[in-house]
Design an enzyme around this catalytic site. Sequence first.
Site, PDB file in Angstrom:
ATOM      1  N   LYS A  82       0.854  -1.198   0.000  1.00 57.00           N
ATOM      2  CA  LYS A  82       0.000   0.000   0.000  1.00 57.00           C
ATOM      3  C   LYS A  82       0.887   1.244   0.000  1.00 57.00           C
ATOM      4  O   LYS A  82       1.870   1.303   0.751  1.00 57.00           O
ATOM      5  CB  LYS A  82      -0.875  -0.025   1.259  1.00 57.00           C
ATOM      6  N   SER A 127      -9.685   1.811   3.097  1.00 56.92           N
ATOM      7  CA  SER A 127      -8.854   2.605   2.222  1.00 56.92           C
ATOM      8  C   SER A 127      -7.877   1.795   1.376  1.00 56.92           C
ATOM      9  O   SER A 127      -7.415   2.277   0.347  1.00 56.92           O
ATOM     10  CB  SER A 127      -8.070   3.613   3.054  1.00 56.92           C
ATOM     11  N   SER A 177      -9.625  -0.723   7.192  1.00 63.41           N
ATOM     12  CA  SER A 177      -9.070  -0.583   5.839  1.00 63.41           C
ATOM     13  C   SER A 177      -8.421  -1.815   5.243  1.00 63.41           C
ATOM     14  O   SER A 177      -8.117  -1.824   4.057  1.00 63.41           O
ATOM     15  CB  SER A 177      -8.051   0.553   5.810  1.00 63.41           C
TER      16      SER A 177
HETATM   17  N1  GLN Z   1     -12.774   3.758   6.567  1.00 62.21           N
HETATM   18  C1  GLN Z   1     -12.195   4.147   7.810  1.00 62.21           C
HETATM   19  C2  GLN Z   1     -11.856   5.610   7.793  1.00 62.21           C
HETATM   20  O1  GLN Z   1     -12.170   6.229   6.855  1.00 62.21           O
HETATM   21  C3  GLN Z   1     -10.991   3.316   8.104  1.00 62.21           C
HETATM   22  C4  GLN Z   1      -9.758   3.764   7.418  1.00 62.21           C
HETATM   23  C5  GLN Z   1      -8.584   2.913   7.726  1.00 62.21           C
HETATM   24  O2  GLN Z   1      -8.708   1.858   8.356  1.00 62.21           O
HETATM   25  N2  GLN Z   1      -7.427   3.406   7.348  1.00 62.21           N
HETATM   26  O3  GLN Z   1     -11.312   6.134   8.712  1.00 62.21           O
END
Ligand code: GLN
Length: 476
Positions: free
Chosen positions: A74, A149, A173
């Site tokens: 990532k 994400s 994420s």
């Molecule tokens: N979707 C969650 C957020 O927007 C989690 C993001 C993540 O785990 N990096 O914060």
Amino acid sequence: MDYLNIRDKREKIRRGEISLFENVNYFQKRIESNKDLNAFNFLNKNLKEESFKIEKKIKEGKAGKLAGAVISIKDILSVKDIPMTCCSNILKDFIPIYTATAVQKLLDEDAIIIGKTNCDEFAMGSSNENSAFGEVKNPWDRERTPGGSSGGSAVSVAARFCDASLGSDTGGSIRQPAAFTGVFGLKPTYGRVSRYGLTAFASSFDSVGPFTNNVSDAALILEIISGKDEKDSTSEEVEEERFSENLESERKFKIGIPKEYFGEGLQTEIREKINSVIASIKSTGNELVEISLPHTEYSIATYYILTTAEASANLARYDGVRYGYRSAENKTLEEMYVNTRSESFGTEVKRRIMLGTYVLSAGYYDKYYDKAQRVRRLIKEDFDRAFEQVDLILAPTAPSTAFKLGEKISDPLQMYLSDVYTVSANLAGIPAMNIPIGFDGNGLPIGMQLMANLFNESEILQFAYFLENNFLDLHR
Ligand code: GLN
């Protein structure tokens, strides 16, 4: 060939039955012919040399445990001399001078890094639509999101662009995109894996973990990336575990089904599919009991208060002085800060910085931030009580299967609600894994989540392995 796990692939390379170079080539061709998925920001240019070198090492019997593995990273984890953008314009020309510990550990075991994957800007999002590199598409239906994400990481594994990927999970994420794309995704216990070289979003939540096509690869990668790191003071000293060698187990588990996770808002087909998995589990001598995690309803609010607070502090470092982008014409230093940040952060990142600054500001600190810290404790205590009674908790990973691109982007609250089942594990610091269990009526993958007590990843992996071998007809 692409269905082999890393260990079997390595063995076949050793015996000369397959060539690593051809395998890498196969991945490259798949990436090329599916470019529209937009999973990668950067690809490794030395793949040919690296694959020959590692193939030679395997044949000479000198190779590490991940020799033969092709892994994507990532674009929020640093790899020395390869751009790291965090999918933000503020870091668009940034080249790190060191490698994240988790990535270094993969390299030390002879993994090949195939490239850096697309994600939401600074890992903030649930749909991979908040990226300066553009949205990522779901390979099961290109009009839908792969989740976020870590959308690019999930897609790189689901679409067979590589064997595995490293992502980060602050509130879901890894697990939610794994659910949306039909792969395994493991968020380890907070502190199990070093965060050194992982760009900070919410430091008391962030964790690094693998996406894989099978449980055995998840176990192997976890055992390699785990461990105390002097460069991350929150990484924990725990006994080293060989997860990948202890997957077979005769053990019967006691599994809790939290009633709060099966209420309104859960897609019917997900409920039905999980119920059928539960019915199969019942027939195997594992015990299932209903449990309650009574503070679940506060988890989203608590998560978004605390993570935005931490994010607003962490992102203060992007000021145009030390990293990446700097606004061109400014009369004063103050103007330079303001213009740099205004011009190069995306909408969601700005929203979070403002929310976070607000909840930390004088007068609101007690009302929001301090209160949320207390609720975080209550949520953790819910899990402590549950784990006195059960070994594992089984729940949906996300309330729906992959939604359409554009469907929620203009409604942040709806978007935040897609994290309703994943954020609690981060609030409590416990490990959790997405297990792909089938498909809905539109042919979209359905995910189920297994959670365990702190540092009990081995139980998740053993049970996931049991499910994978006995019940999961994954049709992939
Ligand atoms: N979707 C969650 C957020 O927007 C989690 C993001 C993540 O785990 N990096 O914060």
